[in-house]
Write a protein that holds these residues in place. Sequence first.
Motif, PDB file in Angstrom:
ATOM      1  N   HIS A 139      -9.480  16.390   6.624  1.00  0.00           N
ATOM      2  CA  HIS A 139      -9.842  17.154   7.817  1.00  0.00           C
ATOM      3  C   HIS A 139      -9.873  18.633   7.453  1.00  0.00           C
ATOM      4  O   HIS A 139      -8.935  19.133   6.834  1.00  0.00           O
ATOM      5  N   GLY A 140     -10.957  19.304   7.822  1.00  0.00           N
ATOM      6  CA  GLY A 140     -11.087  20.737   7.524  1.00  0.00           C
ATOM      7  C   GLY A 140     -10.345  21.535   8.596  1.00  0.00           C
ATOM      8  O   GLY A 140     -10.819  21.666   9.724  1.00  0.00           O
ATOM      9  N   LEU A 141      -9.182  22.066   8.228  1.00  0.00           N
ATOM     10  CA  LEU A 141      -8.333  22.708   9.248  1.00  0.00           C
ATOM     11  C   LEU A 141      -8.965  23.981   9.804  1.00  0.00           C
ATOM     12  O   LEU A 141      -8.849  24.265  11.001  1.00  0.00           O
ATOM     13  N   ASP A 142      -9.660  24.740   8.937  1.00  0.00           N
ATOM     14  CA  ASP A 142     -10.316  25.972   9.424  1.00  0.00           C
ATOM     15  C   ASP A 142     -11.368  25.622  10.470  1.00  0.00           C
ATOM     16  O   ASP A 142     -11.502  26.287  11.487  1.00  0.00           O
ATOM     17  N   ARG A 143     -12.120  24.573  10.160  1.00  0.00           N
ATOM     18  CA  ARG A 143     -13.216  24.211  11.073  1.00  0.00           C
ATOM     19  C   ARG A 143     -12.674  23.630  12.369  1.00  0.00           C
ATOM     20  O   ARG A 143     -13.252  23.827  13.429  1.00  0.00           O
TER      21      ARG A 143
ATOM     22  N   PHE B   8     -10.278  27.342   1.557  1.00  0.00           N
ATOM     23  CA  PHE B   8     -10.183  26.728   2.878  1.00  0.00           C
ATOM     24  C   PHE B   8      -9.068  25.696   2.884  1.00  0.00           C
ATOM     25  O   PHE B   8      -8.506  25.367   1.833  1.00  0.00           O
ATOM     26  N   TRP B   9      -8.752  25.230   4.077  1.00  0.00           N
ATOM     27  CA  TRP B   9      -7.585  24.359   4.253  1.00  0.00           C
ATOM     28  C   TRP B   9      -8.011  22.943   4.624  1.00  0.00           C
ATOM     29  O   TRP B   9      -8.921  22.748   5.432  1.00  0.00           O
ATOM     30  N   GLN B  10      -7.315  21.997   4.041  1.00  0.00           N
ATOM     31  CA  GLN B  10      -7.551  20.597   4.420  1.00  0.00           C
ATOM     32  C   GLN B  10      -6.219  19.878   4.594  1.00  0.00           C
ATOM     33  O   GLN B  10      -5.236  20.205   3.938  1.00  0.00           O
ATOM     34  N   SER B  11      -6.241  18.883   5.465  1.00  0.00           N
ATOM     35  CA  SER B  11      -5.185  17.878   5.462  1.00  0.00           C
ATOM     36  C   SER B  11      -5.836  16.599   5.009  1.00  0.00           C
ATOM     37  O   SER B  11      -6.938  16.273   5.442  1.00  0.00           O
ATOM     38  N   ASN B  12      -5.153  15.904   4.138  1.00  0.00           N
ATOM     39  CA  ASN B  12      -5.770  14.788   3.450  1.00  0.00           C
ATOM     40  C   ASN B  12      -4.896  13.540   3.583  1.00  0.00           C
ATOM     41  O   ASN B  12      -3.694  13.598   3.374  1.00  0.00           O
ATOM     42  N   PHE B  13      -5.519  12.437   3.984  1.00  0.00           N
ATOM     43  CA  PHE B  13      -4.781  11.175   4.165  1.00  0.00           C
ATOM     44  C   PHE B  13      -5.410  10.110   3.260  1.00  0.00           C
ATOM     45  O   PHE B  13      -6.631   9.957   3.277  1.00  0.00           O
TER      46      PHE B  13
ATOM     47  N   PRO C 121       0.823  -1.210   0.000  1.00  0.00           N
ATOM     48  CA  PRO C 121       0.000   0.000   0.000  1.00  0.00           C
ATOM     49  C   PRO C 121       0.862   1.267   0.000  1.00  0.00           C
ATOM     50  O   PRO C 121       2.013   1.251   0.405  1.00  0.00           O
ATOM     51  N   LEU C 122       0.223   2.350  -0.443  1.00  0.00           N
ATOM     52  CA  LEU C 122       0.849   3.662  -0.309  1.00  0.00           C
ATOM     53  C   LEU C 122       0.029   4.442   0.710  1.00  0.00           C
ATOM     54  O   LEU C 122      -1.202   4.361   0.701  1.00  0.00           O
ATOM     55  N   ARG C 123       0.739   5.145   1.566  1.00  0.00           N
ATOM     56  CA  ARG C 123       0.037   6.012   2.528  1.00  0.00           C
ATOM     57  C   ARG C 123       0.474   7.430   2.221  1.00  0.00           C
ATOM     58  O   ARG C 123       1.620   7.782   2.471  1.00  0.00           O
ATOM     59  N   LEU C 124      -0.449   8.216   1.642  1.00  0.00           N
ATOM     60  CA  LEU C 124      -0.071   9.552   1.177  1.00  0.00           C
ATOM     61  C   LEU C 124      -0.794  10.638   1.961  1.00  0.00           C
ATOM     62  O   LEU C 124      -1.985  10.531   2.248  1.00  0.00           O
ATOM     63  N   PHE C 125      -0.027  11.686   2.268  1.00  0.00           N
ATOM     64  CA  PHE C 125      -0.549  12.818   3.042  1.00  0.00           C
ATOM     65  C   PHE C 125      -0.380  14.085   2.212  1.00  0.00           C
ATOM     66  O   PHE C 125       0.642  14.247   1.539  1.00  0.00           O
ATOM     67  N   SER C 126      -1.372  14.966   2.194  1.00  0.00           N
ATOM     68  CA  SER C 126      -1.227  16.278   1.564  1.00  0.00           C
ATOM     69  C   SER C 126      -1.941  17.299   2.421  1.00  0.00           C
ATOM     70  O   SER C 126      -2.880  16.962   3.139  1.00  0.00           O
ATOM     71  N   SER C 127      -1.499  18.528   2.276  1.00  0.00           N
ATOM     72  CA  SER C 127      -2.135  19.576   3.063  1.00  0.00           C
ATOM     73  C   SER C 127      -2.012  20.895   2.300  1.00  0.00           C
ATOM     74  O   SER C 127      -1.018  21.124   1.606  1.00  0.00           O
ATOM     75  N   GLY C 128      -3.049  21.724   2.392  1.00  0.00           N
ATOM     76  CA  GLY C 128      -2.996  23.009   1.687  1.00  0.00           C
ATOM     77  C   GLY C 128      -4.383  23.573   1.475  1.00  0.00           C
ATOM     78  O   GLY C 128      -5.349  23.146   2.116  1.00  0.00           O
TER      79      GLY C 128
END
Length: 431
Positions: A317-321, A121-126, A98-105
């Motif tokens: 995940h909604g970082l602003d919220r 708006f900002w999210q972190s994504n897994f 598997p690949l476990r990828l993270f992004s944020s922005g």
Amino acid sequence: MPKFQTIRGMRDFLPSEAEKLRHVEGTTQQIANLYGFKEVITPLVEHYDLLSAKSGDEITARMYAFKDLGGRKVALRPEFTASIARLMATALRNQPKPLRLFSSGTLYRYDEPQFGRYREFWQSNFEIIGSPRPEADVEVLSLTKHLLDTLGLQNYWFKIGHMGILRGLLSKEGVTDEQQNTLMQLLDTKQMDKALKTTKEIGVSTKGIATLQEILETKGKDASKVLTSLKETLQKYPDSMKAAENLHKILQLTQDSGIKFSQSIETGFARGLEYYTGMIFEVLIPEMTIALGGGGRYDKLVELFGGEPTPAIGVAHGLDRIALAIDKQNLPSKSIQETTAIIPIGEEATTQALKVALQLRGRGIAVEFEVMGRTVTRALQDADRRKTTFALILGPKELKDGKIVLRHLKTHKQQLVDIKDVANILSERID
Ligand code: AMP
């Protein structure tokens, strides 16, 4: 009225807000490390066709889309998952799974601005890519819980459903994928009656409608109870049955492994993005009606972009919220960093004081150097106002003796210390 203001739905983050947001973002990075995710950074601008392929009409209609100077139809990304699916069909195609990828922005959606809803708006994504197994679903639930716990959030709860339950029934009843997508949008926006009416118009059997109604109404905290009784209703729909069993397994595994959170299992729950195929969820707190994050399984998406058939599950995940939730629950968003002001008196002391500043920063001590040439009194007043912890004052007399004044701003106590010892003294007091 000032001439220039931010565009509607766009925000400036002033220092305290920026600090809060970065604190949340930094915590998501920490969680990414803890769970073995690797970061990828993808462009903000992507081909319109990529972004519109499977995001759903709701999101596509709200994209910031335009032609670039080369005549390409492009858009600002409204989500991360399409870019990740593109990567999986191209640069990461042959990577072992598997690949476990993270992004944020930042992401962009032309939503109607309101509390917790912005156009930027900002999210972190897994994303966990390559596993069809319930363990992968559990990992995503677990990391979401871990994030909220690390930030200190209280009383959060998970709303959990499974797209396969609804889709299994609708497919068996001959409802096309496109019609299903329309129905999911209606359910996502809580238009249950309209969804049922549309199903009747499409020609779903009476038994089908009765079962659908039951799915829409099924809700409860106890996964075993909810899903066992639902399975009786789903006898005639084998794909829905499989989906209910899959959800049951995921939640059983979560519970048995000691990952505890409040939950509401709602089998009529749908999410706006079209590509979900399996478990879906959102996480909420009682003080807010909007979700702090959400995700789910999407086993067909990578294929759609020309990659190998690849099961995957993700959460955003909604970082602003989350930052708003931290405010609502009055949580300290960050431990206040101790800062030291350095105030030189006269030109000669300035050179030496700059050297001290460099030396302290080299030891990891945060320093605000006096750059306004103010008197000591004025500079100290300002340091006080900005809640600086210590001040170092260097005048010609101290300089001659190789000393510096160390002042504690809260107690107003001060002492004369050797310049060569100041870094040691401060790092001991600050630690
Ligand atoms: P989605 O990408 O729609 O699955 O959303 C995942 C999370 O992103 C939501 O649960 C929200 O926390 C956040 N989010 C989505 N849309 C917005 C928006 N317009 N403004 C702020 N946060 C948003």
